[in-house]
Design an enzyme around this catalytic site. Structure first.
Site, PDB file in Angstrom:
ATOM      1  N   PRO A  32       0.827  -1.216   0.000  1.00 35.27           N
ATOM      2  CA  PRO A  32       0.000   0.000   0.000  1.00 35.27           C
ATOM      3  C   PRO A  32       0.860   1.264   0.000  1.00 35.27           C
ATOM      4  O   PRO A  32       1.814   1.366   0.761  1.00 35.27           O
ATOM      5  CB  PRO A  32      -0.790  -0.112   1.299  1.00 35.27           C
ATOM      6  CG  PRO A  32      -0.764  -1.553   1.662  1.00 35.27           C
ATOM      7  CD  PRO A  32       0.539  -2.083   1.136  1.00 35.27           C
TER       8      PRO A  32
ATOM      9  N   ARG B 177       0.827 -10.674   5.876  1.00 36.48           N
ATOM     10  CA  ARG B 177       2.156 -10.652   6.464  1.00 36.48           C
ATOM     11  C   ARG B 177       2.132  -9.657   7.615  1.00 36.48           C
ATOM     12  O   ARG B 177       1.309  -8.770   7.670  1.00 36.48           O
ATOM     13  CB  ARG B 177       3.190 -10.277   5.399  1.00 36.48           C
ATOM     14  CG  ARG B 177       3.310 -11.379   4.351  1.00 36.48           C
ATOM     15  CD  ARG B 177       4.117 -10.947   3.171  1.00 36.48           C
ATOM     16  NE  ARG B 177       5.526 -10.783   3.538  1.00 36.48           N
ATOM     17  CZ  ARG B 177       6.450 -10.321   2.669  1.00 36.48           C
ATOM     18  NH1 ARG B 177       6.095  -9.994   1.446  1.00 36.48           N
ATOM     19  NH2 ARG B 177       7.698 -10.206   3.038  1.00 36.48           N
TER      20      ARG B 177
ATOM     21  N   ARG C 160      21.233  15.685  -2.439  1.00 36.98           N
ATOM     22  CA  ARG C 160      21.158  14.220  -2.264  1.00 36.98           C
ATOM     23  C   ARG C 160      21.955  13.557  -3.366  1.00 36.98           C
ATOM     24  O   ARG C 160      21.631  13.703  -4.535  1.00 36.98           O
ATOM     25  CB  ARG C 160      19.712  13.732  -2.320  1.00 36.98           C
ATOM     26  CG  ARG C 160      18.794  14.386  -1.322  1.00 36.98           C
ATOM     27  CD  ARG C 160      19.012  13.857   0.072  1.00 36.98           C
ATOM     28  NE  ARG C 160      18.544  14.839   1.054  1.00 36.98           N
ATOM     29  CZ  ARG C 160      18.709  14.714   2.356  1.00 36.98           C
ATOM     30  NH1 ARG C 160      19.346  13.662   2.843  1.00 36.98           N
ATOM     31  NH2 ARG C 160      18.262  15.633   3.168  1.00 36.98           N
TER      32      ARG C 160
ATOM     33  N   ARG D  43      14.113  -4.448  -5.465  1.00 40.02           N
ATOM     34  CA  ARG D  43      12.881  -3.946  -6.089  1.00 40.02           C
ATOM     35  C   ARG D  43      13.069  -3.848  -7.589  1.00 40.02           C
ATOM     36  O   ARG D  43      14.171  -3.621  -8.071  1.00 40.02           O
ATOM     37  CB  ARG D  43      12.535  -2.564  -5.549  1.00 40.02           C
ATOM     38  CG  ARG D  43      12.199  -2.577  -4.105  1.00 40.02           C
ATOM     39  CD  ARG D  43      11.960  -1.169  -3.623  1.00 40.02           C
ATOM     40  NE  ARG D  43      11.793  -1.130  -2.188  1.00 40.02           N
ATOM     41  CZ  ARG D  43      10.657  -1.398  -1.571  1.00 40.02           C
ATOM     42  NH1 ARG D  43       9.589  -1.709  -2.273  1.00 40.02           N
ATOM     43  NH2 ARG D  43      10.568  -1.328  -0.261  1.00 40.02           N
TER      44      ARG D  43
END
Ligand SMILES: [Zn+2]
Length: 268
Positions: free
Chosen positions: A2, A112, A153, A256
């Site tokens: 989500p 989970r 960054r 990922r």
């Protein structure tokens, strides 16, 4: 998993059903979801209480209680909410359930155990303690705030978008769509972005998340509800870019998978 649009939908679902009536009974089916919070404290705080209001911050849903602060919900990888009346409709993996006066029941469902249900005295302090950056859709999170968040960054743009301490709410799925709409390769270094690209990226963060919410789409469910020129509904094997018709490519990093179009989002 989500992301902000899913949690916004859960918020509206909770608001629609569970704001107002007294909580008559609280059932903790698996206390692990509470972490270190004793189930006894949780049940005692919520029994006889009411959900008065709710707010979302990134992927967290915070529910203001009539007394004793806030209920906090995080949905981890597989969490969701279910409202029902008949006990026989209680879904599997129901970890915590609230039974309300009037017969409605709200379950926090999570296959989970990676999410968390908890209590907090104060919403702002909770957000701070969790180390969350500004919510991606907060009106106060403007272009200037975005530039401040990403300034200096030395990482790729995708990992920065997903860093909850910089911007709260974007995960692996919606980062892909934001980058596709902004025509940026996921590996683009943040420091390489020129002013115009930053502004476009910022505009797409807002546009993509707002569009997903308006379409009723989440990160795992209802992706087909997204506009035809979005990449997310085309991620299956052999998927074609909705813009140029070329094959969609994948890129693995940190466990990922990113989906992108190598033609529309050329390597920097
Ligand atoms: Zn393309």
């Amino acid at each position: 998993m989500p992301e902000l649009p899913d949690v916004e939908l859960y918020k509206r679902y909770l608001d629609q059903h569970a704001l107002g009536p007294t909580i008559e009974r609280v059932q903790v089916n698996d206390a692990r979801i509470l972490g270190e919070l004793p189930a006894k404290t949780f049940v005692a705080t919520l029994s006889g209480n009411r959900f008065e209001d709710s707010r979302r911050h990134g992927k967290h849903l915070l529910v203001r209680l009539q007394r004793d602060g806030w209920l906090t919900l995080h949905f981890g990888m597989t969490g969701s909410l279910a409202w029902f009346r008949d006990e026989a409709d209680d879904p599997p993996y129901d970890r915590v359930r609230f039974d309300f006066a009037g017969g409605g029941r709200l379950a926090y469902v999570n296959r989970r155990m990676l999410g968390r249900v908890g209590l907090a005295d104060d919403a702002e302090r909770f957000i701070q303690a969790e180390g969350l950056g500004p919510d991606a859709l907060d009106p106060a999170f403007d272009l200037e705030a975005f530039n401040r968040a990403i300034e200096g960054r030395r990482r790729d743009v995708k990992s920065v978008l997903m860093d909850q301490s910089l911007i709260a709410g974007i995960g692996n799925i919606y980062a892909d769509e934001i980058l596709f709409q902004a025509r940026l390769h996921p590996k683009t270094a943040v420091t390489a972005l020129i002013e115009r690209q930053r502004a476009e990226l910022f505009a797409q963060i807002k546009r993509v998340l707002e569009t997903a919410i308006a379409c009723g789409a989440g990160a795992e469910q209802f992706l087909e509800r997204l506009p035809a020129d979005y990449i997310l509904p085309h991620r299956d094997k052999g998927g074609k870019c909705p813009r140029c018709g070329g094959p969609i490519a994948t890129l693995k990093s940190g466990g990922r998978t990113s989906y992108f179009c190598p033609r529309c989002q050329p390597e920097p």
